[in-house]
Design a protein around this motif. Structure first.
Motif, PDB file in Angstrom:
ATOM      1  N   LYS A  73       0.860  -1.224   0.000  1.00 22.32           N
ATOM      2  CA  LYS A  73       0.224   0.017   0.374  1.00 22.32           C
ATOM      3  C   LYS A  73       0.912   1.059   0.056  1.00 22.32           C
ATOM      4  O   LYS A  73       0.723   2.167  -0.234  1.00 22.32           O
ATOM      5  N   SER A 109      -5.227  11.354   5.819  1.00 25.22           N
ATOM      6  CA  SER A 109      -6.652  10.034   4.500  1.00 25.22           C
ATOM      7  C   SER A 109      -7.893  10.856   4.867  1.00 25.22           C
ATOM      8  O   SER A 109      -8.210  11.413   3.427  1.00 25.22           O
ATOM      9  N   ASP A 162      -5.887   0.700   2.130  1.00 28.09           N
ATOM     10  CA  ASP A 162      -7.076   0.524   1.067  1.00 28.09           C
ATOM     11  C   ASP A 162      -6.856   2.100   0.826  1.00 28.09           C
ATOM     12  O   ASP A 162      -7.207   2.836  -0.248  1.00 28.09           O
ATOM     13  N   LEU A 163      -7.651   2.767   1.678  1.00 24.73           N
ATOM     14  CA  LEU A 163      -8.211   4.169   1.185  1.00 24.73           C
ATOM     15  C   LEU A 163      -7.633   5.692   1.370  1.00 24.73           C
ATOM     16  O   LEU A 163      -7.735   6.223   0.215  1.00 24.73           O
ATOM     17  N   ARG A 217      -4.538   4.754   0.484  1.00 27.22           N
ATOM     18  CA  ARG A 217      -3.798   5.493  -0.924  1.00 27.22           C
ATOM     19  C   ARG A 217      -4.946   5.593  -2.255  1.00 27.22           C
ATOM     20  O   ARG A 217      -4.511   6.127  -3.336  1.00 27.22           O
ATOM     21  N   GLU A 218      -5.977   4.818  -2.268  1.00 30.56           N
ATOM     22  CA  GLU A 218      -6.899   5.618  -3.380  1.00 30.56           C
ATOM     23  C   GLU A 218      -7.091   6.663  -3.068  1.00 30.56           C
ATOM     24  O   GLU A 218      -6.870   7.673  -4.437  1.00 30.56           O
ATOM     25  N   ARG A 219      -6.783   7.626  -2.236  1.00 29.84           N
ATOM     26  CA  ARG A 219      -7.344   8.923  -1.558  1.00 29.84           C
ATOM     27  C   ARG A 219      -5.934  10.481  -2.660  1.00 29.84           C
ATOM     28  O   ARG A 219      -6.348  10.926  -3.286  1.00 29.84           O
ATOM     29  N   GLY A 258      -5.195   7.210  -6.207  1.00 32.37           N
ATOM     30  CA  GLY A 258      -6.528   6.203  -7.103  1.00 32.37           C
ATOM     31  C   GLY A 258      -6.325   4.822  -7.544  1.00 32.37           C
ATOM     32  O   GLY A 258      -6.723   4.423  -7.502  1.00 32.37           O
ATOM     33  N   THR A 288      -5.868   1.052  -6.452  1.00 40.19           N
ATOM     34  CA  THR A 288      -6.348   0.464  -5.619  1.00 40.19           C
ATOM     35  C   THR A 288      -6.572  -0.826  -5.209  1.00 40.19           C
ATOM     36  O   THR A 288      -5.842  -1.242  -6.394  1.00 40.19           O
ATOM     37  N   GLY A 289      -6.342  -2.067  -4.271  1.00 44.33           N
ATOM     38  CA  GLY A 289      -6.452  -3.343  -4.850  1.00 44.33           C
ATOM     39  C   GLY A 289      -6.557  -4.176  -3.502  1.00 44.33           C
ATOM     40  O   GLY A 289      -7.769  -3.501  -2.671  1.00 44.33           O
ATOM     41  N   ASP A 290      -6.413  -5.172  -3.517  1.00 44.21           N
ATOM     42  CA  ASP A 290      -6.014  -6.270  -2.456  1.00 44.21           C
ATOM     43  C   ASP A 290      -5.224  -6.660  -1.289  1.00 44.21           C
ATOM     44  O   ASP A 290      -3.896  -5.854  -1.985  1.00 44.21           O
TER      45      ASP A 290
END
Length: 168
Positions: A33, A46, A156-157, A159-161, A164, A166-168
């Motif tokens: 991540k 975040s 996860d959240l 990193r997406e912020r 963008g 995403t992933g597991d």
């Protein structure tokens, strides 16, 4: 930062191998991540007013590894790394002097020390934590898996912020 290999947890192993496999999987997930981000991105909060950052999560998990495996399981009388009575969330409070390289090195060192502390012990080995009771190694492994899984959701959240991804 290097490219992280994330091991798949075994599907047909004994209990100990399964627990250690899942814990290693979640440790690697946190590293993934954070991979490819610069200092500024690793410090990005975040969702203000929350100050939760990826770098803060890495530091927090170093503290958690240290606490459960070295201070509780191995009964080592060692101080926390970043937090204190005056600043109980010090692992999350970053200063300009705090670097990702240092945080990741300490986290990896604590993981290595955790593995050393657990080696040769039975899942049923019991240790006492003053004012909190008894724990066996099995419980510590399960708690660590839960702790990483919860914080990997946060990661996860975050990193997406940031970018963008995403992933597991």
């Amino acid at each position: 930062m290097t490219t992280t290999e994330r091991p798949d947890p075994p599907r047909t192993a004994d209990e100990r191998t399964s627990l250690e496999g899942w814990l290693d999987f979640h440790r690697a997930t946190l590293a993934l991540k954070c991979e490819g981000l610069d200092d500024k991105q690793l410090r990005e909060a975040s969702a203000p007013p929350s100050g939760l950052t990826l770098l803060g999560l890495v530091r927090h998990m170093a503290e958690v590894e240290r606490s459960w495996f070295r201070r509780v399981l191995a009964q080592q009388d060692i101080a926390p790394i970043w937090y204190s009575e005056e600043d109980p969330d010090g692992d999350f409070h970053l200063t300009d002097e705090d670097t990702p390289d240092a945080a990741f090195a300490i986290w990896r060192e604590e993981i290595a020390k955790a593995k050393e502390a657990a080696a040769g012990r039975s899942l049923d080995d019991v240790v006492s934590r003053p004012a909190r009771g008894d724990y066996n190694l099995r419980w510590i492994y399960l708690h660590m898996i839960e702790e990483y899984a919860r914080h990997n959701g946060h990661a996860d959240l975050i990193r997406e912020r940031i970018d963008g991804v995403t992933g597991d």
